[in-house]
Design an enzyme around this catalytic site. Structure first.
Site, PDB file in Angstrom:
ATOM      1  CB  THR A  47      31.105   9.677 106.113  1.00  0.00           C
ATOM      2  OG1 THR A  47      29.758   9.791 107.028  1.00  0.00           O
ATOM      3  CG2 THR A  47      31.829  10.944 106.474  1.00  0.00           C
ATOM      4  CB  CYS A  48      29.637   5.064 105.218  1.00  0.00           C
ATOM      5  SG  CYS A  48      30.366   4.823 106.761  1.00  0.00           S
ATOM      6  N   PRO A 131      37.298   6.555 115.935  1.00  0.00           N
ATOM      7  CG  PRO A 131      38.643   5.624 115.165  1.00  0.00           C
ATOM      8  CD  PRO A 131      37.444   5.726 115.277  1.00  0.00           C
ATOM      9  N   GLY A 207      40.227  -0.355 101.914  1.00  0.00           N
ATOM     10  CA  GLY A 207      40.584   0.945 101.961  1.00  0.00           C
ATOM     11  C   GLY A 207      41.172   0.440 103.627  1.00  0.00           C
TER      12      GLY A 207
END
Length: 529
Positions: A47-48, A131, A207
């Site tokens: 992920t980032c 989330p 996105g």
């Protein structure tokens, strides 16, 4: 199970962005991992804010040692083995270089499971309670399943991790309010401009994070411009939130028009360069430009921060705002930690109980084989006259007797799963019942778990004399002859009292020629437990 990886807690963004693994590369990385002889299962979460690899060894720990066998590996040896496996994983995914090694974190066994559960619960996120991580983990699991790199242990851990994340969000208020990287970016924008109403915000990307940011910006009263490489996606997002879509070719013009720029694309290269910003500055006539880059890899070249009247913030710069958010969620985070600890303990109990499965299966097979042998001996003699119903009743009685005999021992054995001396108890049990020394054909009687006895379907045998054949000779089995005397009663062979082994040789009395129990155990997903 092991975990190797890095996150916003251990590595700055310039390191994380170099190692980010896009979804399109995940199958290749997973295949590379499981091609290693020591790795049986693999899951990659990128992920980032993190790049994490979870792996399970190809071979599970061996059964408790038999008397006189080599001693089990010492803690030091296990530590060396785990370290070697972690090093292999790091190298396979490009995390093994000297420049990266100092940023790596690692966990083994129950600690790795606990970390996985904390990540799913968003307790390890930069924004606690956000989330997005649950959706990102679901996507990672979906890719791993598609690549067939999840097995029994890691697959269950991943499945439980999703359950943990859902439970935390259901039973606590950790996600109350606006908690995400996007929401923190908007909070920063509010700090820059006391009121976003009347200001123009440029959103680069369409996105999930861009969508979340767009809704917050519009809610705050900002005028929104959406630019994306896909005109259709830009138009769809702009239409949804009431913004203005523009083509990618209008990016520079959009930067000129904006008071604040928020960028979140999946581009591997910078989309906002110093040259673009320099040209935009001239047209802006001295107006300050604020840019917030929430993409990893970064969308905006950090060199733009050196330009006059230009202020750039990336995800690592959001930490102060995040710290304030964490303080307000401390109580909910504590409740979430308790849930995670409870779930991790339950998973560990399952792991320990699963390790006992071969012994329990062996004990049941041993007990059943004895009961079956005795019943079949009677079925070939005094009870030959029994019909289908009676034989089925005997089969059910064997099952019931096995269950009642072994209920207390197996229940207590499972209760001992977390006992440090469980290996000694297991070894004693296997020795007392000769579980390891049981003949394969006797162990094969475990197939009677299906509740069948030979002849239960065929019905009682027809006496040989009734078919026009002579009765068994006086030397035949059942007439006082030695155990290995032949010929055996033809009627018994014909009617299934004796099962035939490969090649036509009848099996010993009371032995069921059924599938190898190891294969049955494997099919049940228990082999190597």
């Amino acid at each position: 199970m092991i975990f190797v990886g890095l996150s916003h807690k251990t590595a700055p963004i310039e390191v994380r962005e170099r190692l980010a693994i896009g979804r399109d590369r995940l199958p290749e990385v997973l295949a590379r991992l499981t091609a290693h002889p020591a790795i049986g299962e693999a899951l990659v979460l990128s992920t980032c804010n993190r790049v994490e690899i979870y792996a399970s060894p190809r071979q599970q720990a061996p059964a408790p040692p038999r008397p006189g066998s080599a001693p089990p590996p010492s803690d030091e040896e296990l530590s060396r083995n785990n370290e070697a496996l972690r090093a292999a994983v790091a190298t396979l995914v490009g995390l093994g270089g000297d420049a990266v090694r100092g940023h790596l974190a690692g966990r083994v066994g129950s600690d790795a499971v606990l970390h996985l559960f904390r990540v799913a619960a968003s307790l390890d996120s930069m924004v606690v309670g956000e989330p997005q991580i649950l959706g990102q983990m679901k996507e990672a699991i979906e890719v791993a399943r598609g690549a067939k790199t999840l097995g029994v242990r890691l697959g269950r851990a991943a499945h439980r991790a999703i359950k943990v994340g859902k439970r935390v969000r259901t039973e606590t208020a950790i996600g109350a309010g606006q908690v995400s990287v996007s929401s923190v970016a908007i909070d920063l924008a509010r700090q820059i401009f006391a009121d976003l109403a009347g200001h123009t915000a440029l959103l680069i990307g369409a996105g999930d994070m861009a969508e979340a940011a767009s809704k917050l910006l519009v809610r705050a009263g900002a005028r929104l411009i959406v630019v994306n490489r896909s005109p259709d996606r830009a138009a769809a997002l702009a239409r949804e939130v009431g913004g203005e879509p523009r083509p990618w070719a209008d990016l520079e013009r959009s930067v000129i028009d904006a008071d604040i720029v928020i960028s979140s694309t999946s581009s591997p290269n910078y989309v906002v360069t110093p040259d673009l910003v320099r040209r935009a500055r001239k047209a802006r006539k001295g107006r300050s430009l604020f840019l917030i880059d929430i993409a990893v890899p970064r969308d905006i070249d950090p060199a733009v921060n050196k330009l006059d009247s230009v202020y750039l913030y990336d995800v690592d710069d959001l930490s102060q705002i995040v710290a304030e958010s964490v303080e307000g969620r401390a109580a909910e985070a504590a409740r979430a930690e308790a849930i995670v600890a409870d779930e991790a303990q339950a998973f560990e109990a399952w792991t320990l109980e699963r390790a006992l499965t071969p012994t329990i299966v062996g004990l049941r097979a041993r007990t059943r084989s004895i009961l079956v042998a005795e019943v079949e001996r009677s079925l070939s003699g005094k009870l030959r006259h029994l019909g289908v119903a009676e034989r089925q009743a005997l089969a059910m009685m064997i099952d019931a007797a096995t269950n009642k005999l072994l209920h207390v021992p197996t229940t207590r054995l499972r209760a001992m799963a977390s006992d440090p001396r469980v290996a000694e108890h297991v070894d004693s049990l296997r020795e007392l019942f000769d579980i390891d020394g049981a003949p394969p054909e006797n162990a094969a009687a475990s197939a009677l778990a299906e509740g069948e006895l030979r002849g239960a379907v065929d019905g009682p045998p027809t006496p040989r004399s009734a078919r026009g054949a002579a009765p068994p000779a006086s030397g035949a089995r059942g007439g006082g002859s030695p155990r290995h005397a032949d010929p055996r009663p033809q009627a018994a062979e014909d009617n299934g009292v004796y099962a035939r082994q490969p090649g036509g040789r009848p099996a010993e009395a009371g032995v069921m020629a059924v599938a190898n129990p190891a294969a049955a155990v494997s099919a049940a997903g228990l082999k190597g437990a």
